[in-house]
Write an enzyme that holds these catalytic residues in place. Structure first.
Site, short mmCIF file in Angstrom:
data_model
loop_
_atom_site.label_atom_id
_atom_site.label_comp_id
_atom_site.label_asym_id
_atom_site.label_seq_id
_atom_site.Cartn_x
_atom_site.Cartn_y
_atom_site.Cartn_z
N ARG A 279 0.89 -1.35 -0.06
CA ARG A 279 -0.02 0.12 -0.10
C ARG A 279 0.65 1.22 0.00
O ARG A 279 0.04 2.31 0.43
CB ARG A 279 -0.89 -0.17 1.18
CG ARG A 279 -2.00 -1.14 1.25
CD ARG A 279 -3.21 -0.97 1.93
NE ARG A 279 -3.93 -1.88 2.35
CZ ARG A 279 -3.86 -3.04 3.14
NH1 ARG A 279 -2.66 -2.90 3.90
NH2 ARG A 279 -4.54 -4.19 2.98
N LYS B 281 1.87 10.98 -12.14
CA LYS B 281 0.93 9.86 -12.74
C LYS B 281 1.63 8.74 -12.97
O LYS B 281 2.71 8.60 -13.63
CB LYS B 281 0.46 10.30 -14.25
CG LYS B 281 -0.51 11.40 -13.95
CD LYS B 281 -1.19 11.48 -15.42
CE LYS B 281 -2.29 12.59 -15.50
NZ LYS B 281 -2.64 12.91 -16.72
N GLU C 128 6.97 16.15 -26.84
CA GLU C 128 6.56 16.41 -25.45
C GLU C 128 6.68 17.96 -25.18
O GLU C 128 6.13 18.73 -24.68
CB GLU C 128 6.57 15.61 -24.36
CG GLU C 128 5.74 14.29 -24.43
CD GLU C 128 4.54 14.28 -24.06
OE1 GLU C 128 4.06 15.37 -23.73
OE2 GLU C 128 3.81 13.24 -24.28
N LYS D 64 5.46 22.11 -16.20
CA LYS D 64 4.53 20.81 -15.63
C LYS D 64 4.29 21.05 -14.22
O LYS D 64 3.26 20.83 -13.82
CB LYS D 64 5.15 19.60 -16.09
CG LYS D 64 4.44 18.53 -15.67
CD LYS D 64 4.37 17.17 -16.41
CE LYS D 64 3.29 16.17 -16.03
NZ LYS D 64 3.92 14.99 -16.73
N GLU E 228 -5.78 16.31 -11.79
CA GLU E 228 -6.54 16.49 -13.00
C GLU E 228 -8.01 16.78 -13.01
O GLU E 228 -8.69 16.18 -13.58
CB GLU E 228 -6.16 15.38 -13.97
CG GLU E 228 -6.45 15.60 -15.38
CD GLU E 228 -5.86 14.83 -16.25
OE1 GLU E 228 -4.50 14.32 -16.04
OE2 GLU E 228 -6.48 14.27 -17.45
N ARG F 55 -4.73 20.74 -15.48
CA ARG F 55 -3.84 19.43 -15.96
C ARG F 55 -4.13 18.90 -17.12
O ARG F 55 -3.28 18.46 -17.71
CB ARG F 55 -3.78 18.75 -14.55
CG ARG F 55 -2.69 17.78 -14.67
CD ARG F 55 -2.18 16.84 -13.61
NE ARG F 55 -1.37 15.89 -13.92
CZ ARG F 55 -0.54 15.27 -13.18
NH1 ARG F 55 -0.72 15.34 -11.78
NH2 ARG F 55 0.22 14.28 -13.60
N ASN G 225 -2.84 16.92 -21.81
CA ASN G 225 -3.05 15.88 -22.76
C ASN G 225 -3.18 16.34 -24.08
O ASN G 225 -3.61 15.53 -25.04
CB ASN G 225 -4.27 15.26 -22.27
CG ASN G 225 -4.05 14.36 -21.07
OD1 ASN G 225 -3.23 13.60 -21.24
ND2 ASN G 225 -4.62 14.51 -20.02
N HIS H 117 -2.91 13.92 -27.12
CA HIS H 117 -2.92 12.51 -26.21
C HIS H 117 -4.01 11.66 -26.72
O HIS H 117 -3.99 10.48 -26.66
CB HIS H 117 -2.69 12.49 -24.91
CG HIS H 117 -1.19 13.05 -24.50
ND1 HIS H 117 -0.66 14.08 -24.85
CD2 HIS H 117 -0.42 12.16 -23.91
CE1 HIS H 117 0.67 14.14 -24.44
NE2 HIS H 117 0.82 12.84 -23.80
N HIS I 76 -3.15 8.36 -28.34
CA HIS I 76 -3.55 7.09 -27.63
C HIS I 76 -4.24 6.09 -28.61
O HIS I 76 -4.01 4.82 -28.56
CB HIS I 76 -4.36 7.23 -26.33
CG HIS I 76 -3.40 7.69 -25.10
ND1 HIS I 76 -4.09 8.38 -24.15
CD2 HIS I 76 -2.02 7.95 -24.96
CE1 HIS I 76 -3.14 8.82 -23.23
NE2 HIS I 76 -1.96 8.56 -23.96
N HIS J 95 5.52 6.76 -28.37
CA HIS J 95 4.34 7.77 -27.68
C HIS J 95 4.55 9.25 -28.19
O HIS J 95 3.49 9.74 -28.56
CB HIS J 95 4.37 7.65 -26.11
CG HIS J 95 3.65 8.73 -25.42
ND1 HIS J 95 2.24 8.49 -25.52
CD2 HIS J 95 3.93 9.85 -24.65
CE1 HIS J 95 1.93 9.46 -24.68
NE2 HIS J 95 2.71 10.38 -24.23
#
Lengths: 360, 360
Positions: A121, A143, A185, A227, A237, A241, A245, A248, A252, A265
């Site tokens: 955890r 993330k 990016e 960032k 987000e 934020r 993306n 993206h 994706h 990517h």
């Protein structure tokens, strides 16, 4: 000329250090101390280059370090490969006071971060990103995730590292295609947040591709700053934020449709940014001349500006509807409104999106 | 005679509601509203009993509800079964604004909680615990997890539900062995925190086993209160929360060695509490007469007070050394110091532990 900055997130704040040669300096392993235990997570490409120097430095500090070497590639960013990290940790066994070190690119960073978030955890982890992409993007912001066959980064956590250590020397061994992928990016930050930085990139893109250290150090620091500001204001987000993306949602779809690992990517994001720009053009909120300027910079960075020929416009939508920004079944897209500005837009018609993709 | 209480965790605070018949009341589905989407996660034992009434209620509220039915048992609390929940979510697909409902016992609660913590990096979830064990223990406190072949609950997150809804009617269909397993955790609260409650249990254990509703409602509420107090003061188990693990270090060793699902969790904890008491006796910090009182109450609750005959004392230690309380390779045990009081103890010798286990 070491550069150091903080990501401000209250008690989860952490430092980012940027310089050449950092992996061989003991200060880079803060806050580890003698007799603590560490698991270095890396992949089979990075291990021959950097694992021994890192383990040697840890050993010199009196730290009990183990390592686990994963296969290299986005297609291995899965729950089952993640499980091998847990197995390595439990075989020793490592306790809740262990620290994971992510030594590699974005895939290693995302997986190690999620392993750290989930093992017992939650244990500490340190990011040592070795690619430009991970240095400017995935190492900042917390993330973490693995992919699912039905969607990228669908299983993960928001979980902050204890520290990020960026050794510029790593970029010397990075394949040019990977460097370009990182530049996608980098260019994204200019488009969504900082026109002056976009102009700086237009002037310095060649220096960056030549690995000019001064240009790289400035560029990486500026991206991390941009960032970090966004993340500090919106860690989970809920708002701005999402601007990060840009490109993206389209990208994706390309990665998922083509099979993870076939398009890098950054390559998918580059084509996706052009699609987003074309969508904004369709809506009348972005001009074709700015899209051309974006395309020129992407091409100079060695990046694609069209989607894969094998994909029809209709192939994109089912993937895009699984995007994490979808709310109540409605697509939400990040679209540029100027160079240096962007917005999250709801209610864009599927026909508008299809027309924009067809143009790319 | 509905009972309602809050678990106080700042912005992560949530209500617990306890009464008979709750699954059939629309208020139980707060904060869901019409047109939202929900995934009910349950198992093949619970589904025939309660899934249709829950789905009917959700449908009446205009909520878009799907369900996924998992195999029943601790041996299915794994990463690979968890993956089937993600697949069900992505096949629809469910967005980041979905809500998971955990309809079942502790295994379903722990897995659904971890699925909610990880799906798209976090979605809402509601606990509807159907066993006494999950009502008094796993539904409160935000510990979510799956097992690894090398250790129980080794992969998970601290993640709080939006609400916990305890329908007392569920206990009517609970097998007596499962009821006893829940009583082990109930008795644990008395031993570690509340002597008056231990005495109340000595008076009311038969009423509880007869499913007297008034006794059950009081008992469940008191356990939730005791646990909520501890969790509010120590959400991430840096301190006193570890006391809740009384008997668990020994118990997890039993569960792991015997194969998950063969000994029920509460049965293993019951034997483990006696082993902890015997360990404290060895150290001179607990008296044999109190251990006898504990044994008597456990036996009256229908619980084992010895470990499995097949396990030698030496079989326990390798499992115990993987406990999450182990720090720097040193075993830390929760030991009773009186009825109603316990401590976390470091540096207990392995020979002391072996001697205590041998006595049980």
């Amino acid at each position: 000329m070491m550069q150091k900055m903080m990501v401000s997130l209250g008690e989860r704040s952490y430092p980012i250090t940027i310089a050449a040669g950092l992996f061989s300096e003991s200060a880079s392993y803060w806050p580890l101390t003698a007799h603590q235990s560490v698991m270095v997570v890396t992949n089979e490409t990075i291990a021959p280059l950097y694992l021994q120097p890192v383990l040697a430095q840890l050993s010199a500090l009196g730290i009990n370090a183990d390592s686990v070497v994963l296969p290299d590639g986005e297609q291995y960013k899965s729950l089952s490969v993640l499980d091998t990290v847990f197995t390595a940790l439990l075989e020793k066994p490592h306790g809740r006071d262990t620290t994971l070190i992510a030594l590699g690119g974005g895939v290693i960073g995302d997986m190690t971060g999620f392993a750290a978030a989930s093992y017992q955890r939650g244990v500490r982890f340190i990011q040592m990103p070795t690619t430009l992409l991970s240095q400017v993007d995935s190492s900042v912001g917390g993330k973490t995730a693995v992919n699912h066959p039905l969607g990228k980064n669908m299983i993960g956590a928001f979980y902050q590292p204890t520290s990020v250590v960026i050794d510029l020397d790593c970029l010397a061994t990075l394949p040019p295609r990977e460097l370009s992928s990182g530049l996608a990016e980098v260019i994204k930050y200019g488009v969504i947040l900082d026109y002056a930085f976009f102009e700086w990139l237009e002037e310095n893109i060649d220096a960056l591709r030549r690995l000019d250290q001064k240009a790289l150090a400035y560029c990486i620091r500026r991206c991390c700053e941009l960032k970090a500001e966004i993340v500090a204001a919106d860690e989970r987000e809920q708002g701005n934020r999402a601007l990060l993306n840009l490109g993206h949602t389209f990208g994706h779809a390309i990665e998922a449709h083509m099979g993870y690992g076939n398009w890098l990517h950054g390559e998918a994001v580059a084509a996706g940014m052009v699609m987003a720009a074309r969508t904004a053009e369709q809506l009348g909120t972005f001009s074709a001349s700015l899209t051309e300027r974006l395309i020129t910079l992407l091409l100079r960075a060695g990046l694609p500006v069209n989607g894969p020929q094998q994909m029809s416009a209709e192939d994109y939508l089912p993937h895009m509807m699984r995007d994490k920004k979808v709310l109540s079944g409605e697509l939400r897209l990040v679209l540029p409104t100027d160079l240096g500005k962007a917005e999250v837009r709801s209610g864009v018609g599927h026909d508008t999106v299809l027309a924009a993709i067809t143009k790319c």
